[in-house]
Design an enzyme around this catalytic site. Structure first.
Site, PDB file in Angstrom:
ATOM      1  CE  LYS A 112      -3.952   2.073   2.466  1.00 53.70           C
ATOM      2  NZ  LYS A 112      -4.856   1.964   3.630  1.00 53.70           N
ATOM      3  CB  SER A 158      -8.156   3.726   2.484  1.00 53.06           C
ATOM      4  OG  SER A 158      -7.336   3.169   3.495  1.00 53.06           O
ATOM      5  CB  SER A 174      -8.446   0.955   5.469  1.00 54.12           C
ATOM      6  OG  SER A 174      -9.199   2.124   5.269  1.00 54.12           O
TER       7      SER A 174
HETATM    8  N1  GLN Z   1     -13.255   4.308   5.957  1.00 56.66           N
HETATM    9  C1  GLN Z   1     -12.623   4.807   7.137  1.00 56.66           C
HETATM   10  C2  GLN Z   1     -12.240   6.254   6.952  1.00 56.66           C
HETATM   11  O1  GLN Z   1     -12.529   6.756   5.925  1.00 56.66           O
HETATM   12  C3  GLN Z   1     -11.452   3.947   7.496  1.00 56.66           C
HETATM   13  C4  GLN Z   1     -10.203   4.287   6.795  1.00 56.66           C
HETATM   14  C5  GLN Z   1      -9.056   3.451   7.200  1.00 56.66           C
HETATM   15  O2  GLN Z   1      -9.198   2.445   7.877  1.00 56.66           O
HETATM   16  N2  GLN Z   1      -7.884   3.909   6.808  1.00 56.66           N
HETATM   17  O3  GLN Z   1     -11.674   6.873   7.799  1.00 56.66           O
END
Ligand code: GLN
Length: 499
Positions: A84, A159, A183
């Site tokens: 990532k 994400s 994410s």
């Molecule tokens: N969807 C969540 C957010 O937008 C989690 C994001 C994540 O885990 N990096 O903050």
């Protein structure tokens, strides 16, 4: 590409490493198969922001040379992986999916990156993501969305959507993602993969570009529970460079992934994370998986965690608050982009122009919410309250784990939704994280494991465990994976994608 190599891309990580160890396949061939697959499908999928062809082939050649010299190989040596783009790796750009870091080459390796390299795992490139890991669909990337390999018109989750899509599209058998509020688990769920958020402090955050430091955690994404365990073992463990890294050994995740015996285990279905509000196909697959665990001899009970209802609002104060502070470092002076430096402009003006041009709308929204929540007049009402809720959620978990060994829920309320369908509705987007956020707030380990399909799209089953009992996730996940595969008569992923 030969037919034999086409098949190589479909091997699991464990199978790839075993073939390399036996000398049936070289690491260079395995890496070439991944690169060929990327060349074939990634224009459509957009899982990668950067492919490091030369670096990957050189790393693979080094594994082959070690083997030829008779040196012992690690259990994942020669296996290709997608990293990532929020974890830094020397020799490759790091963008975090943001324009503001365009063209930035980090001068050092994250500890996760170092451990991957030491294990002989071949980093083939940097995976697409929502900008600074804020989002649930990868549509917030400044470099275009990633598409779900199961249906290219749908989101891959986020994400870590690029990491998930790379593995689901058979571009690499492994990926590393990060999970602040879901994410890793949500993209794993909607792409039909195994994804694990380890216990907070179990995997080093050194070199992980911070979004919300008290929540961020890197973890494995793979097509099987065993592959995820092998990767977890490779990247986990204490790191003196991260002061929040905990000095305990990595739990016995690889052994647990293969045990497949859940007799007598107490499994708690979280009342607040079940019932209404889920797509019918998601609820049905969840109920079936719970029934399978009961058939395997687990003792299933319902458990209440009353404060989970407040997890989502607490998270959407705490995470933006930390983000507003962490992202202050992108000031046009130290990294990447600089806009409007016309000679007359002062530092503050350049900073403001750069941040305006460099950050996307979701990141700006989070910085504004966080700055507001931390401001002197509102701190107690928002940030302070959210921290209290966080403590109550930890207590709910502690009480629940006096009754049961693991807690379970659906991973995500829906299957992969169409691209564009929620991008203009932040609240609808945030609701994706309903089930995943409690584990982050309490720092606990959690896994999403495939539970079958709903109208042809993958559904994920979430397992949560007490801190540093990550092995329980693998025990339950491994047993469920084996039972569901046996029941269907084919491994779930054989049904994957139309690519
Ligand atoms: N969807 C969540 C957010 O937008 C989690 C994001 C994540 O885990 N990096 O903050």
């Amino acid at each position: 590409m030969t037919e034999a190599l086409a098949d190589v891309a479909r091997l699991t990580a464990a199978e790839t490493a075993a073939a390399i160890a036996r000398g049936e396949l070289s690491a260079v061939e395995a890496t070439q198969a991944a690169l060929d697959r990327i060349a074939k499908v990634d224009e459509a999928v957009n899982a990668f922001l950067h492919v490091d062809t030369d670096g990957a082939l050189a790393a693979a050649a080094a594994v082959d040379a070690s083997r030829a010299a008779g040196e012992p190989l690690g259990p994942l040596a020669g296996v290709p992986l997608a990293l990532k783009d929020v974890l830094v790796a020397r020799g490759m750009p790091t963008t975090c999916g943001s324009r503001i870091l365009h063209g930035w080459y980090p001068p050092y390796d994250a500890t996760v990156t170092t451990r991957l390299r030491e294990a002989g795992i071949v980093i083939v490139g940097k995976a697409n993501m929502d900008e600074f890991a804020m989002g649930s669909s990868t549509e917030n990337s400044a470099y275009g969305p990633t598409r779900n390999p199961w249906d290219l018109n749908r989101i891959p989750g986020g994400s870590s959507g690029g990491s998930a899509a790379a593995v689901a599209a058979f571009e690499t058998p492994l990926a590393v993602g990060t999970d602040t509020g879901g994410s890793i688990r949500q993209p794993a769920a909607v792409c039909g993969l195994v994804g694990v958020k380890p216990t907070y402090g179990g995997v080093s955050r050194y070199g992980l570009v911070a979004f919300s430091s008290s929540l961020d955690q890197a973890g494995p994404m793979a097509r099987t529970v065993l592959d995820a365990a092998l990767l977890h073992a490779a990247i986990g463990g204490h790191d003196p460079r991260d002061s929040t890294s905990v000095e305990v050994p990595v739990p016995p995740v690889v052994e647990a992934a293969q045990r497949r015996d859940v007799r007598g285990m107490r499994v708690g279905v979280v009342r607040e994370l079940s019932g209404d509000g889920y797509e019918p196909g998601v609820a049905a697959r969840f109920d079936e998986a719970v029934a399978v665990l009961a058939e395997l001899g687990a003792e299933v009970v319902e458990v209440s965690c009353p404060h989970f209802d407040y997890a989502l609002p607490a998270y959407y104060l705490i995470a933006p608050s930390e983000c507003s502070s962490n992202l202050a470092r992108f000031d046009a002076m130290r990294y990447g982009l600089r806009v409007g430096d016309d000679g007359d402009a002062g530092a503050e003006q350049v900073m403001s122009r750069t941040r305006d041009a460099g950050f996307g709308p979701e990141v700006k929204r989070r910085i504004m919410i966080g700055t507001y929540a931390l401001s002197a007049g509102y701190y107690d009402a928002y940030y302070g309250q959210a921290q209290k809720v966080r403590t109550l959620i930890s207590r709910d978990f502690a009480a629940a784990f006096e009754q049961v060994d693991v807690l379970v829920s659906p991973t995500s309320p829906t299957v992969a939704f169409p691209l564009g369908s929620k991008v203009d509705d932040p609240i609808a987007m945030y609701l994706n994280d309903l089930c995943t956020i409690p584990a982050n707030l309490a720092g606990l380990p959690a896994m999403s494991v495939p539970a079958g399909l709903s109208e042809g799209l993958p559904v994920g089953f979430q397992i949560m465990a007490p801190a540093f009992a990550d092995d329980r996730l693998y025990l339950v996940g491994g047993a469920l994976e084996a039972a569901l595969d046996a029941r269907r008569g084919y491994p779930l992923l054989a049904a994957a994608p139309g690519l």
